[in-house]
Design an enzyme around this catalytic site. Sequence first.
Site, PDB file in Angstrom:
ATOM      1  N   GLY A 154       4.080  -5.958  -0.925  1.00 45.11           N
ATOM      2  CA  GLY A 154       4.317  -6.099  -2.350  1.00 45.11           C
ATOM      3  C   GLY A 154       3.655  -5.010  -3.157  1.00 45.11           C
ATOM      4  O   GLY A 154       4.156  -3.887  -3.260  1.00 45.11           O
ATOM      5  N   CYS A 155       2.504  -5.319  -3.748  1.00 47.05           N
ATOM      6  CA  CYS A 155       1.871  -4.401  -4.691  1.00 47.05           C
ATOM      7  C   CYS A 155       1.323  -3.147  -4.023  1.00 47.05           C
ATOM      8  O   CYS A 155       1.312  -2.076  -4.637  1.00 47.05           O
ATOM      9  CB  CYS A 155       0.780  -5.133  -5.465  1.00 47.05           C
ATOM     10  SG  CYS A 155       1.446  -6.463  -6.504  1.00 47.05           S
ATOM     11  N   VAL A 156       0.860  -3.258  -2.782  1.00 49.37           N
ATOM     12  CA  VAL A 156       0.406  -2.059  -2.068  1.00 49.37           C
ATOM     13  C   VAL A 156       1.573  -1.114  -1.853  1.00 49.37           C
ATOM     14  O   VAL A 156       1.502   0.083  -2.154  1.00 49.37           O
ATOM     15  CB  VAL A 156      -0.260  -2.437  -0.728  1.00 49.37           C
ATOM     16  CG1 VAL A 156      -0.487  -1.203   0.135  1.00 49.37           C
ATOM     17  CG2 VAL A 156      -1.582  -3.161  -0.975  1.00 49.37           C
ATOM     18  N   THR A 159       2.868   0.499  -5.082  1.00 44.06           N
ATOM     19  CA  THR A 159       1.941   1.523  -5.570  1.00 44.06           C
ATOM     20  C   THR A 159       2.019   2.781  -4.729  1.00 44.06           C
ATOM     21  O   THR A 159       2.031   3.906  -5.259  1.00 44.06           O
ATOM     22  CB  THR A 159       0.509   0.963  -5.580  1.00 44.06           C
ATOM     23  OG1 THR A 159       0.443  -0.154  -6.479  1.00 44.06           O
ATOM     24  CG2 THR A 159      -0.500   2.017  -6.005  1.00 44.06           C
TER      25      THR A 159
END
Length: 222
Positions: A154-156, A159
């Site tokens: 997800g967020c990793v 980014t």
Amino acid sequence: MQDVNDLYSQQGMGQRIGFGERPAVLVIDMQNDFCDPDAPTTLWPSIRETFEPIRRLSAAARERGVPVIYTQGLVAADGSTAGLWRFKQRYHAEGRVQIEGSRGAEIVSELAPQPGDRVIRKWRPSAFFRTDLPVFLGVLGIDTLLVCGTSVSGCVRATVTDAFMRDIRCMVIRECVAERSPAVLEANLFDLDQKYADVNTLAEALAYLDRLPVASALPTAR
């Protein structure tokens, strides 16, 4: 069936980007809503294994004057910034996770930011999306991010791919990232390592930091 490693290798993928000259540690969304055993969106128990490696990496960075930057994924208290999460994730629809000002949205006490660290508040998966992160990376001349945190899929991942599009090198530190499923973890680490980042061990990251001169990440006066 052809071995997946051979397939990617034949197509020239998986080359090394390599560490740059001005790093920062980026700790993504290590918040109670992902780290508490009883949180509805928890990654427990696997996320517990990342606490000590992240502490070690962050401490080594601070000793060399390398910036440590945290992100905090948030939803406004009135739910107005939940966006499409409210359709994909039930606990976002119910307003139960990552709520601004709640304990669940706080960074875990075991990894609390230290004086001099920076916390970037974000409202979408990527730490770059409409945040101040590019400003601070630019001021410091950062060319390399040592990436920690959750979740890899997800967020990793969001980014890292956004950093790649900005020509910022991402080193995803294997011991410092977490996912809900081992299979999903390994699939995403493999894919990121083939296309958008280098997946490194904690030992490799610590050795890299140890080679840096003190305060190497600070901008040079002109």
